[in-house]
Write a protein that holds these residues in place. Structure first.
Motif, PDB file in Angstrom:
ATOM      1  N   GLU A   2     -31.524  69.532  21.837  1.00 16.73           N
ATOM      2  CA  GLU A   2     -32.671  69.221  23.029  1.00 16.73           C
ATOM      3  C   GLU A   2     -33.759  68.717  22.357  1.00 16.73           C
ATOM      4  O   GLU A   2     -34.591  67.782  22.820  1.00 16.73           O
ATOM      5  CB  GLU A   2     -32.479  70.197  24.099  1.00 16.73           C
ATOM      6  N   ARG A   3     -34.296  69.496  21.462  1.00 12.91           N
ATOM      7  CA  ARG A   3     -35.576  69.358  20.924  1.00 12.91           C
ATOM      8  C   ARG A   3     -35.764  68.016  20.303  1.00 12.91           C
ATOM      9  O   ARG A   3     -36.521  67.279  20.401  1.00 12.91           O
ATOM     10  CB  ARG A   3     -35.722  70.399  19.589  1.00 12.91           C
ATOM     11  N   ALA A   4     -34.736  67.600  19.383  1.00 10.10           N
ATOM     12  CA  ALA A   4     -34.451  66.233  18.867  1.00 10.10           C
ATOM     13  C   ALA A   4     -34.609  65.287  19.962  1.00 10.10           C
ATOM     14  O   ALA A   4     -35.339  64.319  19.977  1.00 10.10           O
ATOM     15  CB  ALA A   4     -33.074  66.202  18.050  1.00 10.10           C
ATOM     16  N   GLU A   5     -33.885  65.495  20.892  1.00 10.32           N
ATOM     17  CA  GLU A   5     -33.824  64.652  22.142  1.00 10.32           C
ATOM     18  C   GLU A   5     -35.467  64.337  22.582  1.00 10.32           C
ATOM     19  O   GLU A   5     -35.946  63.177  23.038  1.00 10.32           O
ATOM     20  CB  GLU A   5     -32.987  64.855  23.254  1.00 10.32           C
TER      21      GLU A   5
ATOM     22  N   LEU B  43     -39.962  63.408  12.909  1.00 11.04           N
ATOM     23  CA  LEU B  43     -41.284  63.826  13.251  1.00 11.04           C
ATOM     24  C   LEU B  43     -42.196  63.180  12.287  1.00 11.04           C
ATOM     25  O   LEU B  43     -43.492  63.001  12.714  1.00 11.04           O
ATOM     26  CB  LEU B  43     -41.205  65.503  12.847  1.00 11.04           C
ATOM     27  N   PRO B  44     -42.091  62.970  10.984  1.00 14.50           N
ATOM     28  CA  PRO B  44     -43.118  62.395  10.208  1.00 14.50           C
ATOM     29  C   PRO B  44     -43.586  61.014  10.920  1.00 14.50           C
ATOM     30  O   PRO B  44     -44.674  60.667  10.791  1.00 14.50           O
ATOM     31  CB  PRO B  44     -42.682  62.203   8.657  1.00 14.50           C
ATOM     32  N   LYS B  45     -42.516  60.179  11.351  1.00 16.14           N
ATOM     33  CA  LYS B  45     -42.956  58.870  11.803  1.00 16.14           C
ATOM     34  C   LYS B  45     -43.663  59.127  13.267  1.00 16.14           C
ATOM     35  O   LYS B  45     -44.610  58.379  13.458  1.00 16.14           O
ATOM     36  CB  LYS B  45     -41.752  58.176  12.256  1.00 16.14           C
ATOM     37  N   LEU B  46     -43.222  59.896  13.943  1.00 15.59           N
ATOM     38  CA  LEU B  46     -43.656  60.209  15.354  1.00 15.59           C
ATOM     39  C   LEU B  46     -45.218  60.811  15.193  1.00 15.59           C
ATOM     40  O   LEU B  46     -45.927  60.385  15.943  1.00 15.59           O
ATOM     41  CB  LEU B  46     -42.768  61.433  16.143  1.00 15.59           C
TER      42      LEU B  46
ATOM     43  N   GLU C  32     -44.389  72.463  11.562  1.00 14.40           N
ATOM     44  CA  GLU C  32     -45.766  71.891  11.272  1.00 14.40           C
ATOM     45  C   GLU C  32     -45.919  70.557  11.898  1.00 14.40           C
ATOM     46  O   GLU C  32     -47.059  70.132  12.395  1.00 14.40           O
ATOM     47  CB  GLU C  32     -46.074  72.097   9.876  1.00 14.40           C
ATOM     48  N   TYR C  33     -44.902  69.727  11.495  1.00 16.98           N
ATOM     49  CA  TYR C  33     -44.895  68.440  12.010  1.00 16.98           C
ATOM     50  C   TYR C  33     -45.139  68.215  13.569  1.00 16.98           C
ATOM     51  O   TYR C  33     -45.848  67.477  13.911  1.00 16.98           O
ATOM     52  CB  TYR C  33     -43.808  67.502  11.474  1.00 16.98           C
ATOM     53  N   GLU C  34     -44.417  69.164  14.142  1.00 20.07           N
ATOM     54  CA  GLU C  34     -44.392  69.118  15.677  1.00 20.07           C
ATOM     55  C   GLU C  34     -45.575  69.619  16.032  1.00 20.07           C
ATOM     56  O   GLU C  34     -46.228  68.996  17.134  1.00 20.07           O
ATOM     57  CB  GLU C  34     -43.108  69.925  16.064  1.00 20.07           C
ATOM     58  N   ASP C  35     -46.115  70.568  15.510  1.00 25.46           N
ATOM     59  CA  ASP C  35     -47.390  71.142  16.066  1.00 25.46           C
ATOM     60  C   ASP C  35     -48.733  70.067  15.865  1.00 25.46           C
ATOM     61  O   ASP C  35     -49.326  69.946  16.633  1.00 25.46           O
ATOM     62  CB  ASP C  35     -47.932  72.461  15.182  1.00 25.46           C
ATOM     63  N   ALA C  36     -48.493  69.406  14.685  1.00 26.72           N
ATOM     64  CA  ALA C  36     -49.704  68.293  14.446  1.00 26.72           C
ATOM     65  C   ALA C  36     -49.316  67.247  15.291  1.00 26.72           C
ATOM     66  O   ALA C  36     -50.330  66.796  15.837  1.00 26.72           O
ATOM     67  CB  ALA C  36     -49.348  67.809  13.024  1.00 26.72           C
TER      68      ALA C  36
END
Length: 468
Positions: A39-42, A95-98, A170-174
């Motif tokens: 679900e997180r990935a979605e 995440l890096p792209k997003l 960390e990517y998600e937080d950023a």
């Protein structure tokens, strides 16, 4: 949507079953983790940036739930763990792209807010936006370092997995901080645009002042024209939302406007005061030529009205001169304009009264002098009519004429010349004569005997008079 519902129903069914039959040791925790990561990935758009990995994770989760329903705990656990692994693979790609995209959006939003002068008009939201971006930049740097460390880890699988989880978080937080920065910047931009009305009002006021100064100088003052262009550019910036640029231009122009406009107004006020003095003096001179005794008997009200307008014009001239000395240039110009207006009315009234006075004198002589007096009056009237027809008219090429001013009765003036049948037959066309003779006519109310005026054709562009 159907698959997601199916996964959720199966998961909760399995949890309930696990609570009843603990002996089966179903992989409840593994299934919960797999469900959360898929679900997180979605939620983070992995389906767009890592479609293959996301699809594999989702498929494995469904399979894990189905196997759990069949009480095949070992196979279910294996598929749940695989679903987690593939979800992480999807997130590692996503995440890096997003985060890079959300970072660019934050930078652009803050730049737009800066252009809207948010630092001045909405400082609190603008500062929060920058603070959020700075935090996001720090987290992004940490995420890049953690991901690089994870990729270098080879032997310790548990340590490697931990570093991967840290990097992804960390990517998600950023990413979320960059989104927050964008939202705060948008708020500060909107607030700034709402408060920009004062700048537009200031720009409108300056534009009106420069327009007036441009009229005063007939568009020949480079400094005035440059400031006019600057204000126009500032208003274009306001329309485009570039409030910071507009503010800089408006404030810069405001700083020089007082001195510049004062200099221009001073010169114009002096010139207009001089013109008013000429017209008022002319009106006074003409009024002095009237036969007061005769007019007070025959045209008392008209004479009194003329005298009143003339007195008011003199008062306005005095006020203009006094205001000029006090350096109140705009007010001086207004009084000069009023002096000229009233003096011109007086001049027309004087000329009308002169006609009445002359007619009265001739009638009186007719009544007292008999036949001989009547013949004399006829001769005088014939001479007067000749004078009234005005000066000599010379035909030029291209429909132009040249008119020689004479001391006629009533006195020659531009509108009377225009009114002549051989000129335009229309007094309202006098500005064409004035425009064609600007070099020789300083004041439209003052022309002199023997002065030669070039008369342009009645219609069309005026241009230049022929030399012949």
């Amino acid at each position: 949507m159907f698959s997601r519902i199916k996964t959720t129903v199966l998961f909760f069914g399995i949890v309930s079953f696990g609570l009843i039959n603990c002996a089966e040791e179903l992989p409840v925790k593994e299934l919960a983790l797999a469900k959360a990561q898929v679900e997180r990935a979605e939620r983070l758009s992995a389906e767009e940036y890592a479609p293959d990995e996301y699809a594999e994770a989702k498929k494995s989760l469904v399979t894990a739930n189905e196997l759990a329903a069949e009480e095949k705990a070992k196979e279910s656990r294996k598929n749940a763990n695989y679903a987690v692994s593939k979800a992480y693979d999807a997130l590692e790609k996503t995440l890096p792209k997003l985060t890079a995209i959300s970072r660019e959006m934050a930078i652009d939003a803050i730049d737009q807010a800066d252009q809207a002068n948010a630092a001045e008009f909405s400082p609190e939201s603008f500062q929060k936006a920058n603070d959020a971006k700075n935090v996001a930049e720090t987290k992004l740097s940490q995420a890049d370092a953690s991901l690089a460390s994870y990729l270098k880890q080879e032997k310790d699988d548990e340590a490697k997995a931990l570093k991967r989880e840290i990097a992804l978080q960390e990517y998600e937080d950023a990413h979320l901080k960059f989104k927050e920065a964008s939202e705060l910047a948008a708020v500060s931009k909107t607030s700034s645009q709402e408060k920009a009305g004062s700048l537009r009002s200031m720009a409108d006021e300056l534009e009106a002042e420069y327009e007036k100064a441009s009229v005063y100088t007939k568009g020949t003052n480079p400094a005035v024209e440059a400031e006019k262009a600057k204000i126009q550019s500032a208003k274009e910036d306001l329309d485009a939302g570039r409030i910071k640029s507009a503010s800089e231009k408006i404030n810069s122009s405001k700083a020089v406007s007082a001195g510049l406009l004062a200099d221009v107004s001073k010169d114009y006020a002096k010139n207009r005061n001089s013109q008013a003095r000429d017209v008022v003096e002319d009106a006074n001179s003409r009024f002095a030529e009237l036969n007061a005794n005769s007019l007070l008997k025959t045209k008392k009200e008209a004479y009194a009205s003329t005298q009143e307008n003339l007195g008011a014009s003199n008062e306005s001239l005095q006020a203009s001169t006094s205001l000029l000395q006090q350096e109140k240039y705009q007010e001086s110009v207004s009084q000069s304009e009023e002096a000229i207006r009233l003096a011109e009315i007086s001049i027309d009234q004087v000329e009308s009264l002169k006609g009445v006075s002359n007619t009265t004198s001739v009638s009186s002589r007719k009544a007292t002098d008999g036949v001989e007096g009547s013949e004399e009056s006829s001769a005088e009237k014939e001479g007067k009519d000749n004078k009234t027809s005005g000066g000599q008219i010379e035909e030029l090429s291209g429909g132009w004429k040249r008119y020689t001013v004479e001391k006629s009765n009533p006195t020659d003036c531009l509108w009377r010349i225009a009114e002549k049948e051989e000129i335009y037959s229309d007094a309202k066309l006098w500005p064409r004569i004035f425009e064609a003779n600007k070099k020789s006519i300083r004041n439209k109310n003052l022309i002199f005997p023997k002065q030669k005026l070039n008369i342009p054709p009645k219609t069309g562009n005026i241009g230049s008079a022929p030399k012949n």
